[in-house]
Design an enzyme around this catalytic site. Structure first.
Site, short mmCIF file in Angstrom:
data_model
loop_
_atom_site.label_atom_id
_atom_site.label_comp_id
_atom_site.label_asym_id
_atom_site.label_seq_id
_atom_site.Cartn_x
_atom_site.Cartn_y
_atom_site.Cartn_z
N LYS A 13 0.84 -1.21 0.00
CA LYS A 13 0.00 0.00 0.00
C LYS A 13 0.88 1.27 0.00
O LYS A 13 0.68 2.17 -0.81
CB LYS A 13 -0.93 0.02 1.23
CG LYS A 13 -1.86 -1.20 1.32
CD LYS A 13 -2.79 -1.11 2.52
CE LYS A 13 -2.09 -1.21 3.88
NZ LYS A 13 -1.48 -2.52 4.17
N ARG A 88 -10.30 0.56 7.90
CA ARG A 88 -9.81 -0.76 8.27
C ARG A 88 -10.85 -1.57 9.01
O ARG A 88 -10.57 -2.70 9.41
CB ARG A 88 -8.64 -0.57 9.22
CG ARG A 88 -7.32 -0.93 8.65
CD ARG A 88 -6.33 -0.45 9.67
NE ARG A 88 -5.18 -1.28 9.67
CZ ARG A 88 -4.03 -0.91 9.11
NH1 ARG A 88 -3.91 0.23 8.50
NH2 ARG A 88 -3.00 -1.70 9.20
N ARG A 127 11.74 -5.44 5.13
CA ARG A 127 11.43 -4.02 4.92
C ARG A 127 12.22 -3.09 5.82
O ARG A 127 12.44 -3.36 6.99
CB ARG A 127 9.94 -3.78 5.19
CG ARG A 127 9.61 -2.30 5.23
CD ARG A 127 8.16 -2.00 5.20
NE ARG A 127 7.47 -2.47 6.38
CZ ARG A 127 6.17 -2.33 6.55
NH1 ARG A 127 5.45 -1.77 5.61
NH2 ARG A 127 5.61 -2.78 7.63
N ARG A 161 10.52 -0.66 11.44
CA ARG A 161 9.37 -0.36 12.30
C ARG A 161 9.32 -1.26 13.52
O ARG A 161 9.66 -2.43 13.44
CB ARG A 161 8.08 -0.53 11.48
CG ARG A 161 7.63 0.77 10.87
CD ARG A 161 6.56 0.63 9.86
NE ARG A 161 5.41 -0.18 10.26
CZ ARG A 161 4.33 -0.33 9.50
NH1 ARG A 161 4.27 0.26 8.32
NH2 ARG A 161 3.34 -1.08 9.89
N ARG A 172 -1.18 -8.45 13.51
CA ARG A 172 -1.65 -7.56 12.44
C ARG A 172 -2.40 -8.35 11.36
O ARG A 172 -3.43 -7.92 10.86
CB ARG A 172 -0.47 -6.82 11.80
CG ARG A 172 0.02 -5.67 12.66
CD ARG A 172 1.46 -5.30 12.36
NE ARG A 172 1.69 -4.81 11.02
CZ ARG A 172 2.88 -4.76 10.44
NH1 ARG A 172 3.95 -5.18 11.09
NH2 ARG A 172 3.01 -4.29 9.23
#
Ligand code: AP5
Ligand code: MG
Length: 215
Positions: A13, A88, A127, A161, A172
């Site tokens: 996203k 969400r 990431r 993160r 998540r």
């Protein structure tokens, strides 16, 4: 043009939102980025949200709808928005419908980035991003030209993160299936949903999204 990018954690996203900002001059409204900035700035909202985010749980609808509503009052949203990570929950989707009507805005499309769990686990594990400008990278799929140096702003402030660990990621993902995946049916029923193959490489996904929004 106002778009929603819908998809599980790691679906791409944020990556695709940044291309849409560059190509169409849209504004990226990432509730995750807004909450992380608020936490980093030590605001009341941010500090309240940080623990929840680090666990991988969703913050409350009231909190997130409040920050989105405030953001939609700013003049720069008139050029079009990409909603990244919002809505969400079905409650947030209803609230967004109401806010858009109230502010005289329309939704152009909801782009669903379809992705398998194995692929997104690999994406999250590799990431990292630039702590200065937020540009996102991946150890295998999107490396900067010079290791450790951001292609966009030239700073060497790469970071990971706090919620990109195995435990928080599981939470998540679970929350995505429980609370967010029902939005696929919601927007399908409203004839707004455009699925794209989020497992393709980054450029190919960008092409597919461009095809949806220029159709
Ligand atoms: P948020 O920041 O929105 O996180 P998320 O939904 O978990 O999604 P990610 O940002 O992890 O993934 P992404 O889809 O942006 O993937 P990316 O482009 O980085 O939310 C974080 C937290 O904030 C939530 O858990 C919650 O606590 C809170 N929150 C936020 N919004 C909320 C809301 N509305 N309500 C309640 N709580 C909320 O890509 C991932 C990696 O893969 C990158 O390294 C990238 O380079 C790479 N990559 C991307 N695309 C590809 C591709 N096609 N091929 C290969 N690699 C790729
Ligand atoms: Mg993101």
């Amino acid at each position: 043009m106002n778009l929603i990018l819908l998809g599980p954690p790691g679906a791409g996203k944020g990556t695709q939102a940044r291309f849409l900002v560059e190509r169409f001059g849209l504004l990226q409204l990432s509730t995750g980025d807004m909450l992380r900035s608020a936490a980093a700035a030590g605001t009341e909202i941010g500090l309240k949200a940080k623990e929840t985010i680090d666990r991988g749980d969703l913050v409350t609808d009231d909190l997130v709808v409040g920050i989105v509503s405030d953001r939609l009052d700013e003049p720069d949203v008139k050029g079009g928005i990409i909603f990244d990570g919002f809505p969400r929950t079905l409650g947030q989707a209803d609230a967004l419908d109401e806010m858009l009507v109230e502010k005289g805005m329309e939704l152009t499309a909801v782009v669903e980035l379809r992705c398998d769990d194995e692929i997104i686990i690999e994406r999250i594990a590799g990431r990292y991003s630039c702590g200065n400008c937020g540009e996102g990278y991946h150890r295998s799929f999107k490396k900067p030209e010079k290791e450790g140096v951001c292609d966009k702003c030239g700073k060497s402030e790469m970071q990971q993160r706090d919620d990109d660990n195995v435990e928080a990621f599981r939470t998540r993902l679970l929350n995505y299936y429980k609370d967010t995946a029902p939005l696929i049916g919601y927007y399908h029923a409203k004839r707004s949903l455009s699925p794209v193959d989020g497992t393709a490489d980054i450029d190919e996904v960008t092409k597919q999204i461009n095809a949806v929004i220029t159709a």
